[in-house]
Design a protein around this motif. Structure first.
Motif, mmCIF file in Angstrom:
data_model
loop_
_atom_site.group_PDB
_atom_site.id
_atom_site.type_symbol
_atom_site.label_atom_id
_atom_site.label_comp_id
_atom_site.label_asym_id
_atom_site.label_seq_id
_atom_site.Cartn_x
_atom_site.Cartn_y
_atom_site.Cartn_z
ATOM 1 N N LEU A 1 0.773 -1.353 0.109
ATOM 2 C CA LEU A 1 0.029 -0.031 -0.165
ATOM 3 C C LEU A 1 0.742 1.186 -0.046
ATOM 4 O O LEU A 1 0.548 2.236 -0.558
ATOM 5 N N ASP A 2 1.951 1.196 0.700
ATOM 6 C CA ASP A 2 3.022 2.427 0.623
ATOM 7 C C ASP A 2 4.504 1.847 0.496
ATOM 8 O O ASP A 2 4.987 1.728 1.776
ATOM 9 N N HIS B 1 11.295 -1.877 -2.052
ATOM 10 C CA HIS B 1 11.967 -0.639 -2.363
ATOM 11 C C HIS B 1 13.249 -0.941 -3.332
ATOM 12 O O HIS B 1 13.378 -0.314 -4.043
ATOM 13 N N GLN B 2 13.900 -2.080 -2.682
ATOM 14 C CA GLN B 2 15.090 -2.453 -3.554
ATOM 15 C C GLN B 2 14.938 -2.695 -4.888
ATOM 16 O O GLN B 2 15.596 -2.653 -5.874
ATOM 17 N N SER B 3 13.658 -3.475 -4.739
ATOM 18 C CA SER B 3 13.298 -3.821 -6.240
ATOM 19 C C SER B 3 13.125 -2.803 -7.389
ATOM 20 O O SER B 3 13.365 -2.839 -8.461
ATOM 21 N N LEU B 4 12.218 -1.786 -6.861
ATOM 22 C CA LEU B 4 12.117 -0.530 -7.588
ATOM 23 C C LEU B 4 13.196 0.142 -7.917
ATOM 24 O O LEU B 4 13.584 0.872 -9.095
ATOM 25 N N ILE B 5 14.287 0.313 -6.981
ATOM 26 C CA ILE B 5 15.620 0.854 -7.277
ATOM 27 C C ILE B 5 16.313 0.010 -8.306
ATOM 28 O O ILE B 5 16.801 0.645 -9.586
ATOM 29 N N HIS C 1 4.828 -12.507 -11.249
ATOM 30 C CA HIS C 1 5.988 -12.478 -10.792
ATOM 31 C C HIS C 1 6.455 -10.930 -11.169
ATOM 32 O O HIS C 1 7.006 -10.116 -10.370
ATOM 33 N N MET C 2 6.090 -10.507 -12.114
ATOM 34 C CA MET C 2 6.611 -9.102 -12.669
ATOM 35 C C MET C 2 5.716 -8.186 -11.790
ATOM 36 O O MET C 2 6.287 -7.104 -11.817
ATOM 37 N N LEU D 1 2.923 -3.818 -8.187
ATOM 38 C CA LEU D 1 1.631 -3.922 -8.533
ATOM 39 C C LEU D 1 0.940 -4.880 -7.703
ATOM 40 O O LEU D 1 -0.214 -4.886 -7.601
ATOM 41 N N LEU D 2 1.587 -5.970 -7.200
ATOM 42 C CA LEU D 2 0.938 -6.684 -6.198
ATOM 43 C C LEU D 2 1.857 -6.872 -4.995
ATOM 44 O O LEU D 2 3.043 -6.540 -4.874
#
Length: 410
Positions: free
Chosen positions: A253-254, A267-271, A358-359, A365-366
């Motif tokens: 959610l955040d 957070h590390q995945s998005l980085i 997985h993506m 998104l999940l």
């Protein structure tokens, strides 16, 4: 999904007199016309897509796992070599299954389901820790000389069983009490055993894959919506009962809240994904794999691909699994009978739905959960399951022949 699959296989009748077209959804094994097993472009496309996915995934998995292997005192290629041996075994399995008449899966559905359910019982029951050890807080693996994860193979079994029963109960699927409910009686004990491990992501995926097969068979979407709404309080209780599940929902959610705690993984995945840009930082040049992103070779392999190959790598992966979706649904639409149609739908979804889930996790998104990227993520049970699905799809494609089968064809 069903309408797409049927649409892909529609053909206009050229010869006279005009015969009625029987779609796979309408066919039954008794009306299906036997056909010779021949190679089709769909089966060759499956081979090509599988080879591309595995080769690219093996290369990227090696890059993502090399530092982890070295940290454990192993050579950098340790995990990649194990994945390669699993891939070779999987390829042999796929070839073998492609030569088996897919109709046999209808006869094997009950025995296979019962055998794997028994394995799930052994995995979670007290006193079996010697062959079902607790690893990272969960009991998911069964050591029978080789380590296997029964919940992965259960995906194949539940799809085959649901397809077989959907054919048998075709005239009752529109009914909630006589159609959907009997399936739930079998699904729920399996789901509870998987939840007991605990493995909520596998349990939900098993239900999703089985439900998609049943929906393709003719069950009403309103019944699924109703049962989904009824299941929400139960799911919420399960989430609250395990603190880590509630924390993952909060992170979803955040993702920017508490990046050093509950949101650390995502957070590390998005980085990693953001660092890749258009062309990526280069193969082997990922920085997140150096202990920053947990499970970079497994649950977050897509993030590693995005970092090292950028947008181009993302588009490649999306294109490969979209190809699986299109080819698999076309095979389903051209299947000789109703069982083949439903079985192909299920096997296609097993690969494509898992990939897109997985993506979705990697892209926030999940909620964060453990879903492997088929053919690419490390894990031999998941890898063998994906190869088995390809082999079954190839068997259906080869049974279909070069032209769709129609009742009354000469």
């Amino acid at each position: 999904m069903t309408s797409i699959a049927i649409g892909l296989g529609w053909r206009k009748k050229q010869a006279e007199p005009v015969q009625p077209v029987v779609t796979p959804r309408d066919r039954t094994p008794s009306t299906a016309v036997p056909v010779a097993h021949v190679e089709t472009w769909e089966s060759r496309a499956l081979v090509g897509l599988t080879a591309f996915a595995f080769a690219f995934g093996l290369m990227e998995m090696y890059s993502a796992s090399s530092f982890l292997a070295a940290s454990d005192g192993q050579p950098g290629h340790f995990y990649a070599l194990k994945q390669l041996t699993g891939g070779i075994t999987g390829a042999v399995l796929a070839v073998a299954l492609s030569r088996v008449d897919y109709r046999r899966w209808r006869l094997l559905a009950w025995p296979m389901l019962c055998a794997l359910t028994l394995m799930l019982v052994v995995v979670v029951m007290p006193g079996t820790e010697a062959i079902a050890p607790r690893i990272n807080g969960a009991r998911r693996w069964l050591n029978l000389g080789i380590s296997i994860q029964p919940s992965e193979f259960m995906k194949i079994a539940i799809i085959a069983w649901t397809a077989a029963m959907a054919v048998k109960k075709a005239d009752r699927l529109h009914s909630l009490s006589k159609g959907l409910m009997p399936f739930l009686v079998v699904w729920l004990p399996i789901v509870l055993l998987v939840l007991k491990q605990p493995n909520m992501s596998a349990a939900l995926l098993i239900v999703l894959l089985a439900s998609l097969v049943l929906f393709a068979g003719g069950a009403r979407i309103g019944h699924f919506i109703l049962l989904g709404l009824l299941a929400v309080p139960v799911l919420w209780k399960l989430i609250q009962g395990e603190g880590y599940r509630a924390r993952r929902i909060a992170a979803f959610l955040d993702p920017t809240h508490d990046t050093g705690g509950v949101s650390y993984q995502i957070h590390q995945s998005l980085i990693a994904i953001g660092s890749g840009g258009v062309g990526g930082v280069g193969f082997g040049e990922s920085r997140q794999k150096y202990g920053f992103l947990p499970e970079p070779h497994n649950d977050f392999l897509f993030s590693m691909i995005a970092e090292e190959w950028g947008l181009l790598g993302i588009l490649f992966v999306v294109a490969v699994f979209s190809g699986f979706l299109v080819v698999g649904y076309r095979i389903a639409a051209r299947a000789p009978d109703r069982f083949g149609y439903l079985l192909a739908i299920g096997m296609t979804n097993l690969i494509a739905v898992s990939a897109f889930l997985h993506m979705g996790v990697a892209l926030a998104l999940l909620p964060t959960t453990g879903v492997a990227l088929p053919f690419m993520s490390y894990g031999r049970s998941a890898l063998l399951t994906s190869f088995a699905a390809v082999g079954i799809l190839m068997a259906i494609a080869r049974a279909t022949g070069p032209e769709p089968v129609r009742e009354g064809a000469r």
